[in-house]
Design a protein around this motif. Structure first.
Motif, PDB file in Angstrom:
ATOM      1  N   GLY A   1       0.829  -1.195   0.000  1.00  0.00           N
ATOM      2  CA  GLY A   1       0.000   0.000   0.000  1.00  0.00           C
ATOM      3  C   GLY A   1       0.865   1.246   0.000  1.00  0.00           C
ATOM      4  O   GLY A   1       2.091   1.182   0.156  1.00  0.00           O
ATOM      5  N   GLU A   2       0.218   2.370  -0.157  1.00  0.00           N
ATOM      6  CA  GLU A   2       0.918   3.652  -0.173  1.00  0.00           C
ATOM      7  C   GLU A   2       0.117   4.640   0.641  1.00  0.00           C
ATOM      8  O   GLU A   2      -1.090   4.454   0.841  1.00  0.00           O
ATOM      9  N   GLY A   3       0.762   5.699   1.139  1.00  0.00           N
ATOM     10  CA  GLY A   3       0.030   6.681   1.909  1.00  0.00           C
ATOM     11  C   GLY A   3       0.931   7.589   2.716  1.00  0.00           C
ATOM     12  O   GLY A   3       2.162   7.473   2.681  1.00  0.00           O
ATOM     13  N   PRO A   4       0.330   8.501   3.481  1.00  0.00           N
ATOM     14  CA  PRO A   4       1.075   9.557   4.162  1.00  0.00           C
ATOM     15  C   PRO A   4       1.950   9.077   5.310  1.00  0.00           C
ATOM     16  O   PRO A   4       2.803   9.827   5.786  1.00  0.00           O
ATOM     17  N   GLN A   5       1.772   7.849   5.772  1.00  0.00           N
ATOM     18  CA  GLN A   5       2.550   7.366   6.908  1.00  0.00           C
ATOM     19  C   GLN A   5       3.827   6.640   6.475  1.00  0.00           C
ATOM     20  O   GLN A   5       4.570   6.124   7.319  1.00  0.00           O
ATOM     21  N   ARG A   6       4.122   6.643   5.188  1.00  0.00           N
ATOM     22  CA  ARG A   6       5.280   5.877   4.707  1.00  0.00           C
ATOM     23  C   ARG A   6       6.569   6.276   5.430  1.00  0.00           C
ATOM     24  O   ARG A   6       7.317   5.414   5.895  1.00  0.00           O
ATOM     25  N   ALA A   7       6.869   7.574   5.518  1.00  0.00           N
ATOM     26  CA  ALA A   7       8.125   8.003   6.133  1.00  0.00           C
ATOM     27  C   ALA A   7       8.195   7.549   7.590  1.00  0.00           C
ATOM     28  O   ALA A   7       9.259   7.103   8.065  1.00  0.00           O
ATOM     29  N   GLU A   8       7.075   7.649   8.306  1.00  0.00           N
ATOM     30  CA  GLU A   8       7.054   7.225   9.708  1.00  0.00           C
ATOM     31  C   GLU A   8       7.306   5.721   9.827  1.00  0.00           C
ATOM     32  O   GLU A   8       8.051   5.264  10.700  1.00  0.00           O
ATOM     33  N   LEU A   9       6.698   4.942   8.936  1.00  0.00           N
ATOM     34  CA  LEU A   9       6.878   3.491   8.977  1.00  0.00           C
ATOM     35  C   LEU A   9       8.297   3.098   8.585  1.00  0.00           C
ATOM     36  O   LEU A   9       8.874   2.159   9.151  1.00  0.00           O
ATOM     37  N   GLU A  10       8.867   3.812   7.620  1.00  0.00           N
ATOM     38  CA  GLU A  10      10.262   3.536   7.241  1.00  0.00           C
ATOM     39  C   GLU A  10      11.202   3.823   8.401  1.00  0.00           C
ATOM     40  O   GLU A  10      12.157   3.073   8.641  1.00  0.00           O
ATOM     41  N   ALA A  11      10.925   4.910   9.130  1.00  0.00           N
ATOM     42  CA  ALA A  11      11.758   5.235  10.295  1.00  0.00           C
ATOM     43  C   ALA A  11      11.599   4.183  11.377  1.00  0.00           C
ATOM     44  O   ALA A  11      12.580   3.791  12.038  1.00  0.00           O
ATOM     45  N   LEU A  12      10.384   3.706  11.569  1.00  0.00           N
ATOM     46  CA  LEU A  12      10.133   2.685  12.579  1.00  0.00           C
ATOM     47  C   LEU A  12      10.811   1.368  12.195  1.00  0.00           C
ATOM     48  O   LEU A  12      11.328   0.650  13.055  1.00  0.00           O
ATOM     49  N   ARG A  13      10.840   1.079  10.913  1.00  0.00           N
ATOM     50  CA  ARG A  13      11.513  -0.124  10.433  1.00  0.00           C
ATOM     51  C   ARG A  13      13.004  -0.056  10.713  1.00  0.00           C
ATOM     52  O   ARG A  13      13.637  -1.059  11.069  1.00  0.00           O
ATOM     53  N   GLY A  14      13.587   1.126  10.548  1.00  0.00           N
ATOM     54  CA  GLY A  14      15.019   1.303  10.776  1.00  0.00           C
ATOM     55  C   GLY A  14      15.847   0.448   9.835  1.00  0.00           C
ATOM     56  O   GLY A  14      15.616   0.426   8.623  1.00  0.00           O
ATOM     57  N   GLU A  15      16.794  -0.278  10.383  1.00  0.00           N
ATOM     58  CA  GLU A  15      17.700  -1.110   9.581  1.00  0.00           C
ATOM     59  C   GLU A  15      17.230  -2.555   9.468  1.00  0.00           C
ATOM     60  O   GLU A  15      17.989  -3.421   9.017  1.00  0.00           O
ATOM     61  N   ASP A  16      16.002  -2.811   9.866  1.00  0.00           N
ATOM     62  CA  ASP A  16      15.483  -4.177   9.829  1.00  0.00           C
ATOM     63  C   ASP A  16      15.179  -4.573   8.377  1.00  0.00           C
ATOM     64  O   ASP A  16      14.176  -4.147   7.806  1.00  0.00           O
ATOM     65  N   LYS A  17      16.021  -5.382   7.789  1.00  0.00           N
ATOM     66  CA  LYS A  17      15.895  -5.767   6.386  1.00  0.00           C
ATOM     67  C   LYS A  17      14.780  -6.782   6.149  1.00  0.00           C
ATOM     68  O   LYS A  17      14.499  -7.147   5.007  1.00  0.00           O
ATOM     69  N   ARG A  18      14.159  -7.236   7.220  1.00  0.00           N
ATOM     70  CA  ARG A  18      13.077  -8.213   7.068  1.00  0.00           C
ATOM     71  C   ARG A  18      11.735  -7.553   6.785  1.00  0.00           C
ATOM     72  O   ARG A  18      10.758  -8.238   6.479  1.00  0.00           O
ATOM     73  N   ILE A  19      11.672  -6.230   6.898  1.00  0.00           N
ATOM     74  CA  ILE A  19      10.410  -5.500   6.717  1.00  0.00           C
ATOM     75  C   ILE A  19      10.446  -4.802   5.359  1.00  0.00           C
ATOM     76  O   ILE A  19      11.346  -4.003   5.078  1.00  0.00           O
ATOM     77  N   HIS A  20       9.457  -5.072   4.525  1.00  0.00           N
ATOM     78  CA  HIS A  20       9.438  -4.595   3.145  1.00  0.00           C
ATOM     79  C   HIS A  20       8.176  -3.769   2.906  1.00  0.00           C
ATOM     80  O   HIS A  20       7.061  -4.254   3.118  1.00  0.00           O
ATOM     81  N   LEU A  21       8.336  -2.518   2.458  1.00  0.00           N
ATOM     82  CA  LEU A  21       7.222  -1.659   2.074  1.00  0.00           C
ATOM     83  C   LEU A  21       7.139  -1.660   0.550  1.00  0.00           C
ATOM     84  O   LEU A  21       7.956  -1.041  -0.128  1.00  0.00           O
ATOM     85  N   LEU A  22       6.166  -2.368   0.012  1.00  0.00           N
ATOM     86  CA  LEU A  22       6.099  -2.585  -1.429  1.00  0.00           C
ATOM     87  C   LEU A  22       5.491  -1.421  -2.193  1.00  0.00           C
ATOM     88  O   LEU A  22       5.651  -1.324  -3.411  1.00  0.00           O
ATOM     89  N   GLY A  23       4.739  -0.543  -1.515  1.00  0.00           N
ATOM     90  CA  GLY A  23       3.967   0.460  -2.234  1.00  0.00           C
ATOM     91  C   GLY A  23       2.696  -0.165  -2.778  1.00  0.00           C
ATOM     92  O   GLY A  23       2.331  -1.294  -2.446  1.00  0.00           O
TER      93      GLY A  23
END
Length: 358
Positions: free
Chosen positions: A207-229
């Motif tokens: 999915g996509e939306g306004p919280q992307r930057a916040e979720l990316e920051a929360l993910r940090g360096e965890d390579k197991r979490i993927h935001l596909l858009g």
């Protein structure tokens, strides 16, 4: 049933659950021989997902939308104007020369829905909240949307999700589909995943939306979490997953859960109105909203069970969520609204005659 002239109204430029429902309903009605139009923003992605038999009418500015919908519906000879989501329902109410219907994708609000002639409730709990509504109403469940092979679908990346992100074949994959918005609770899901999921598990957010930057920051360096858009090939992606999680804070009837049910995935869901009505607790884990520990523990337990039963598919009862049944029920509601309006007009005409005689 005679062929109707139907105008759908949806003011979203993006496509999420309510928009998917509008698109699929319009396409299904056109396939049955009705004349179908959709009114929306000129640049809306909805336009490109419609069947060629459905006409799209773009509004270039978000000004005086009620008056513009009224004029356009009259010019198109609309029997029915059907609004989807609050602002569109409010504009639909202005189309007084047509029968006016709204679908409660989010929930009933007096200023959006009270002036409509009929409402489609997507869960039974909504009926109890229609205290000041004087029109008709029906509970008509949504269905998992059809994914067309048209223009938008052809642009979707295809192939193996695991290959795209380098996920090992034996690693469990957890998925969630929805707009990246705080209401979808994906920040809670990330926290739950990081604290409780197995070390080899992967989390895929579609999915996509306004919280992307916040979720990316929360993910940090965890390579197991993927935001596909945003992706159109959701069914294909769900086919590679081991568990679906609905982390929303509020949902009336989430289409993504239906897609996960169709994919026969085990499901962990927050206790929203929609999830509680759709899911059998004997088959799925339902956890409190915004409770990361409870969600994380349910995820860990579900993955353990998935491993123990060798990825055995979960068979859900999908009979209530049949597309053709819901389309027929919606058309029947249209006919009842039109008949009710005709009876009202005849009644008023009869009163006028009696008044004249008096």
């Amino acid at each position: 049933m005679r062929a109707l002239s139907i105008v759908h109204v949806v003011f979203s430029s993006r496509i999420a659950g309510g928009e998917h429902h509008c698109i699929d309903l319009a396409n299904a009605q056109a396939a049955l021989g009705h004349t179908v139009h959709v009114i929306g923003p000129a640049g809306s992605a909805v336009r490109h997902a419609l069947d060629p038999r459905v006409s799209f009418h773009g509004l270039h500015l978000p000004l005086l939308r009620g008056a513009r919908v009224k004029r356009l519906a009259a010019r198109l000879g609309a029997d029915i104007v059907h609004g989807h989501l609050g602002p569109a329902c409010k504009a639909t109410a202005a189309a007084t020369s047509s029968a006016r219907v709204g679908t409660l994708h989010v929930g009933y609000k007096t200023h959006h829905h009270a002036r409509l002639d009929a409402l489609v409730c997507v869960n039974s709990a909504q009926v109890d909240r229609l205290k000041d509504f004087g029109g008709l109403h029906r509970v008509i469940y949504n269905w998992a949307p059809e994914r067309s092979s048209g223009t938008c679908a052809s642009k979707a990346p295809s192939g193996s999700l695991r290959m795209e992100f380098g996920i090992p074949a034996t690693a469990p994959v957890i998925g969630c589909v929805g707009r990246l918005h705080a209401a979808k609770g994906m920040h809670t899901l990330i926290q739950a995943f990081q604290r409780h999921a197995p070390a080899d598990a992967h989390l895929v957010l579609i999915g996509e939306g306004p919280q992307r930057a916040e979720l990316e920051a929360l993910r940090g360096e965890d390579k197991r979490i993927h935001l596909l858009g945003f992706r159109w090939n959701v069914d294909e992606l769900l086919g590679e997953m081991d568990l679906y999680v609905s982390s929303s804070r509020e949902e009336q009837f989430p289409l993504a859960i239906l897609e996960a049910m169709r994919a026969r995935l085990p499901i962990v869901a927050t206790a929203t109105l929609g999830a509680r009505e759709m899911l059998d607790p004997a088959q799925s884990a339902i956890v409190p909203v915004d409770d990361a520990p409870a969600m994380g523990q349910a995820i860990a337990a579900a993955l353990e069970e998935r491993h123990r039963n060798a990825r055995q598919p979960v068979v859900y009862d999908m009979d209530r969520y049949d597309r053709s049944t819901a389309v027929r029920a919606t058309l029947a509601l249209y006919q009842d609204v039109i008949a009710r309006q005709g009876a009202t007009v005849q009644g008023l005409a009869g009163l006028s005659v009696e008044d004249a005689r008096g």
